[in-house]
Design an enzyme around this catalytic site. Sequence first.
Site, PDB file in Angstrom:
ATOM      1  N   GLU A  41       0.840  -1.202   0.000  1.00 54.26           N
ATOM      2  CA  GLU A  41       0.000   0.000   0.000  1.00 54.26           C
ATOM      3  C   GLU A  41       0.876   1.254   0.000  1.00 54.26           C
ATOM      4  O   GLU A  41       0.614   2.215  -0.736  1.00 54.26           O
ATOM      5  CB  GLU A  41      -0.933   0.018   1.220  1.00 54.26           C
ATOM      6  CG  GLU A  41      -2.054  -0.989   1.192  1.00 54.26           C
ATOM      7  CD  GLU A  41      -3.261  -0.563   0.364  1.00 54.26           C
ATOM      8  OE1 GLU A  41      -3.182   0.428  -0.386  1.00 54.26           O
ATOM      9  OE2 GLU A  41      -4.303  -1.248   0.464  1.00 54.26           O
ATOM     10  N   ASP A  73      10.912   7.412   0.003  1.00 55.27           N
ATOM     11  CA  ASP A  73      10.981   7.689  -1.421  1.00 55.27           C
ATOM     12  C   ASP A  73      11.585   9.066  -1.660  1.00 55.27           C
ATOM     13  O   ASP A  73      11.781   9.833  -0.729  1.00 55.27           O
ATOM     14  CB  ASP A  73       9.600   7.564  -2.079  1.00 55.27           C
ATOM     15  CG  ASP A  73       8.617   8.633  -1.625  1.00 55.27           C
ATOM     16  OD1 ASP A  73       8.931   9.838  -1.743  1.00 55.27           O
ATOM     17  OD2 ASP A  73       7.514   8.282  -1.165  1.00 55.27           O
ATOM     18  N   ASP A 103     -13.682   2.230  -1.356  1.00 55.06           N
ATOM     19  CA  ASP A 103     -15.003   1.621  -1.541  1.00 55.06           C
ATOM     20  C   ASP A 103     -15.243   1.112  -2.964  1.00 55.06           C
ATOM     21  O   ASP A 103     -16.359   0.714  -3.298  1.00 55.06           O
ATOM     22  CB  ASP A 103     -16.097   2.652  -1.204  1.00 55.06           C
ATOM     23  CG  ASP A 103     -16.100   3.003   0.272  1.00 55.06           C
ATOM     24  OD1 ASP A 103     -15.910   2.087   1.100  1.00 55.06           O
ATOM     25  OD2 ASP A 103     -16.298   4.186   0.594  1.00 55.06           O
ATOM     26  N   HIS A 114      -4.335  -8.611  -4.145  1.00 54.87           N
ATOM     27  CA  HIS A 114      -5.446  -8.095  -3.348  1.00 54.87           C
ATOM     28  C   HIS A 114      -5.670  -6.618  -3.659  1.00 54.87           C
ATOM     29  O   HIS A 114      -4.750  -5.899  -4.052  1.00 54.87           O
ATOM     30  CB  HIS A 114      -5.165  -8.293  -1.862  1.00 54.87           C
ATOM     31  CG  HIS A 114      -5.035  -9.724  -1.477  1.00 54.87           C
ATOM     32  ND1 HIS A 114      -6.104 -10.604  -1.476  1.00 54.87           N
ATOM     33  CD2 HIS A 114      -3.950 -10.451  -1.094  1.00 54.87           C
ATOM     34  CE1 HIS A 114      -5.690 -11.794  -1.106  1.00 54.87           C
ATOM     35  NE2 HIS A 114      -4.391 -11.741  -0.868  1.00 54.87           N
ATOM     36  N   GLY A 118      -5.618   2.027   0.305  1.00 57.32           N
ATOM     37  CA  GLY A 118      -5.124   3.338   0.699  1.00 57.32           C
ATOM     38  C   GLY A 118      -4.245   3.306   1.928  1.00 57.32           C
ATOM     39  O   GLY A 118      -4.157   2.311   2.652  1.00 57.32           O
ATOM     40  N   SER A 120      -4.574   4.764   4.734  1.00 55.76           N
ATOM     41  CA  SER A 120      -5.234   4.697   6.035  1.00 55.76           C
ATOM     42  C   SER A 120      -5.241   3.277   6.587  1.00 55.76           C
ATOM     43  O   SER A 120      -5.265   3.079   7.807  1.00 55.76           O
ATOM     44  CB  SER A 120      -6.664   5.236   5.948  1.00 55.76           C
ATOM     45  OG  SER A 120      -7.426   4.507   5.003  1.00 55.76           O
TER      46      SER A 120
END
Length: 198
Positions: A41, A73, A103, A114, A118, A120
């Site tokens: 992620e 990065d 969503d 998968h 995000g 979060s």
Amino acid sequence: MTQWINTTHDWAASVDRDHLDAIRAEVDRYAPGGVLHLVLEVLAYADDEAESAGQHGQCTVTLHGDGSISIADNGRGTDTRVDEHGNVVKKPVMATKDLRFFDDLAAPLLPDGHPRRGMSVVAALSDWLIHTNRRENGSWTQRYEHGIPVTDLEPIVDDGTTGTTVHFLCDLPHAEITPYLRFPHLDITVRQRSLRKK
């Protein structure tokens, strides 16, 4: 509050506790495979940044001796703006929903197969996370615990570079990450650091 265009996150709030609670309530859904998915992620966000800047980015994944992982990065850093009161406001990537993916039933798949959800997800499922940001207009760091900021933006000395470092620790299962580090706009280096003896 200044009205900013919400392309990836809603700038109106810095924390969405209900969103973070929902992630923690369905760990297997949002972090299938454990820590590997969280690493992917973070790398996906860095890959986005490199692509939007029209360049090939450099990224270093460091596996620390205490079980934590840091991902650094060389991008432009997380967007930071000043509101009409002179307060520094950062793009709320860690503690609010990613409007593009979270969503979306057709969200793109990460290299583990998968869906992407995000940043979060990383923050919500980490015991702690430290977000360090270096931009041309200033540098700062902020600590989160289970997705909730526990410090303000703390200024740090500029070192002449730009980029983002996400350093986190969580107790989810660890797996080999190297075979999954496939991002088209990133050159990724993996480093292993041993725990220092006192």
